[in-house]
Design a protein around this motif. Sequence first.
Motif, mmCIF file in Angstrom:
data_model
loop_
_atom_site.group_PDB
_atom_site.id
_atom_site.type_symbol
_atom_site.label_atom_id
_atom_site.label_comp_id
_atom_site.label_asym_id
_atom_site.label_seq_id
_atom_site.Cartn_x
_atom_site.Cartn_y
_atom_site.Cartn_z
ATOM 1 N N THR A 113 0.868 -1.413 0.192
ATOM 2 C CA THR A 113 0.080 0.001 -0.091
ATOM 3 C C THR A 113 0.908 1.227 -0.082
ATOM 4 O O THR A 113 2.083 1.226 0.318
ATOM 5 C CB THR A 113 -0.854 0.015 1.272
ATOM 6 O OG1 THR A 113 -0.199 -0.268 2.436
ATOM 7 C CG2 THR A 113 -1.834 -1.152 1.016
ATOM 8 N N SER A 114 0.195 2.435 -0.083
ATOM 9 C CA SER A 114 1.353 3.435 -0.427
ATOM 10 C C SER A 114 1.548 4.085 0.699
ATOM 11 O O SER A 114 2.558 4.550 0.686
ATOM 12 C CB SER A 114 0.293 4.514 -1.247
ATOM 13 O OG SER A 114 -0.815 5.108 -0.815
ATOM 14 N N TYR A 167 6.428 -1.438 -5.185
ATOM 15 C CA TYR A 167 5.248 -1.002 -5.186
ATOM 16 C C TYR A 167 4.366 -1.365 -6.597
ATOM 17 O O TYR A 167 3.248 -1.712 -6.640
ATOM 18 C CB TYR A 167 5.042 0.419 -4.949
ATOM 19 C CG TYR A 167 3.614 1.119 -5.022
ATOM 20 C CD1 TYR A 167 2.724 1.046 -3.973
ATOM 21 C CD2 TYR A 167 3.320 1.726 -5.971
ATOM 22 C CE1 TYR A 167 1.471 1.647 -3.838
ATOM 23 C CE2 TYR A 167 1.914 2.411 -6.019
ATOM 24 C CZ TYR A 167 1.163 2.217 -4.862
ATOM 25 O OH TYR A 167 -0.104 2.850 -4.889
ATOM 26 N N ARG A 222 -3.265 2.619 -7.940
ATOM 27 C CA ARG A 222 -3.506 1.492 -7.017
ATOM 28 C C ARG A 222 -2.978 0.421 -7.923
ATOM 29 O O ARG A 222 -3.661 0.064 -8.987
ATOM 30 C CB ARG A 222 -4.950 1.151 -6.667
ATOM 31 C CG ARG A 222 -5.359 0.247 -5.503
ATOM 32 C CD ARG A 222 -4.253 0.205 -4.304
ATOM 33 N NE ARG A 222 -4.645 1.173 -3.320
ATOM 34 C CZ ARG A 222 -5.866 1.379 -2.501
ATOM 35 N NH1 ARG A 222 -6.716 0.532 -2.775
ATOM 36 N NH2 ARG A 222 -6.150 2.241 -1.687
ATOM 37 N N GLN A 280 -2.997 -3.507 -9.159
ATOM 38 C CA GLN A 280 -3.868 -4.874 -9.033
ATOM 39 C C GLN A 280 -3.287 -5.958 -8.629
ATOM 40 O O GLN A 280 -2.067 -5.967 -8.759
ATOM 41 C CB GLN A 280 -4.790 -4.900 -10.239
ATOM 42 C CG GLN A 280 -5.741 -3.923 -10.675
ATOM 43 C CD GLN A 280 -6.534 -3.550 -9.716
ATOM 44 O OE1 GLN A 280 -7.340 -4.403 -9.035
ATOM 45 N NE2 GLN A 280 -6.892 -2.433 -9.347
#
Lengths: 120, 317
Positions: A20-21, A72, B182, B184
């Motif tokens: 997650t960021s 990421y 985001r 996936q």
Amino acid sequence: MNPLPALNLLAQQGFPEPMTSPVLAHYLFVSAAMFVIGLIGFLTRRNLIIMFLCTELMFQAAGIALIAFSRYHLNHSGQTFVIFVLTVAAAEAAMALALVVLLFRKRESLSTEVWGEMKG
Amino acid sequence: MDLIINPYILYLGIALGAIGVCLALPRARVSPQAIGGILAAVAVGLILIGLGFRNQNHLPNLYFYVFSIVALGSALRVISHQRPVYAALYFILTILASSGLYLLLSAEFMAFALIIIYAGAILITYLFVIMLATQAPSEEDMDRLADYDAQSRDPVFATIVGFILLAALTTMLFRGSPSLARVQPQTGDALLAELPRRVENELRKADLWLEGDRFATAADGSPLIDSAHRTVSVVRRGEVVAIDMPEALHIRNVEALAFNLLNEHPGTIEIAGILLLMAMLGAVVLSRRQVQFDEDMKARQARKLAEAFAREGSAAR
């Protein structure tokens, strides 16, 4: 009871799980802080060898940011670029240290001020 | 837009860190290096706790805190230690800690490559040069430092500039990171579709591949390897059969990295090769002067010997 819910003690398992960021931001903060420490060292230290060590520190910080982004985005290009960062660092170390040894033989000192007449 | 950390904590931490680093830098007289180090550690702790407090569901691994504090602390020691040898040794510690961070980011190959190349090769070169390029200290004052090691240049100014940069960087990072796309979830084994030989070898090892089997191919000629459902379509005695992939069949970090390196950045390898060649040539050229001198000496010596032989020869005759 674990006071911090998502604090997993073991290493993250498996590359596929997305990060997650906010977690990414932790790594980027470490990278930025290390870069700034290297920068301050480069500006303040007066020993040629330490100045080159500080550039290596900045390379290292860039490497952490690259790997964190690669993790990421689940894309290996970031890691590939760290290989090239290592290549550049190795080439730079070989050249810079050869130069430092030459300069030291000329003036018997590693101080940057000794070579002050080259400025301007 | 919001920062993902309380801005007061962030800027308080950055100011504390600036004071700490400024105090930790070497000075001529007695300098409060220990106090500076403690202040900088408090600052890093403050920012990390502030980050964790706002994002309690998105905390990094616990080892992240260990490695990052070791890395930043020894980085501070690299720039604040007055003796270059110790600075280089602390840099090795930084490298080890950041290779730990690489491991947490599941970049295993790069973590070990970093230790081998940096700590094993580059830092040893640094240590050699530090030992080559320092004056031998005299007997009575072994502990005397060179003036350029004992004092730093404009510590206050440089620290202010550096930490203004850090404030700008962190503001930007903490504001921008929530808006990143985001990603996936995807199976890391998607690459298997590109590597049919690897799949075949693994199937053979598991005795799932019979003699005469071949991959069923799609219309464009690519083999039908479904990594999402972990099945492989194989033509066996004229019929298409779906085989489950063995458990052990996974793409490892090294394979994915190598595939990416050779598939997407082939030109960069060439450039890196040229760069290394040039660095090697440059180092040879730079250090050549000494050798030339020796060659001259050798030539002179050889000439002298030849003359001596000639004289002896004429005397004997």
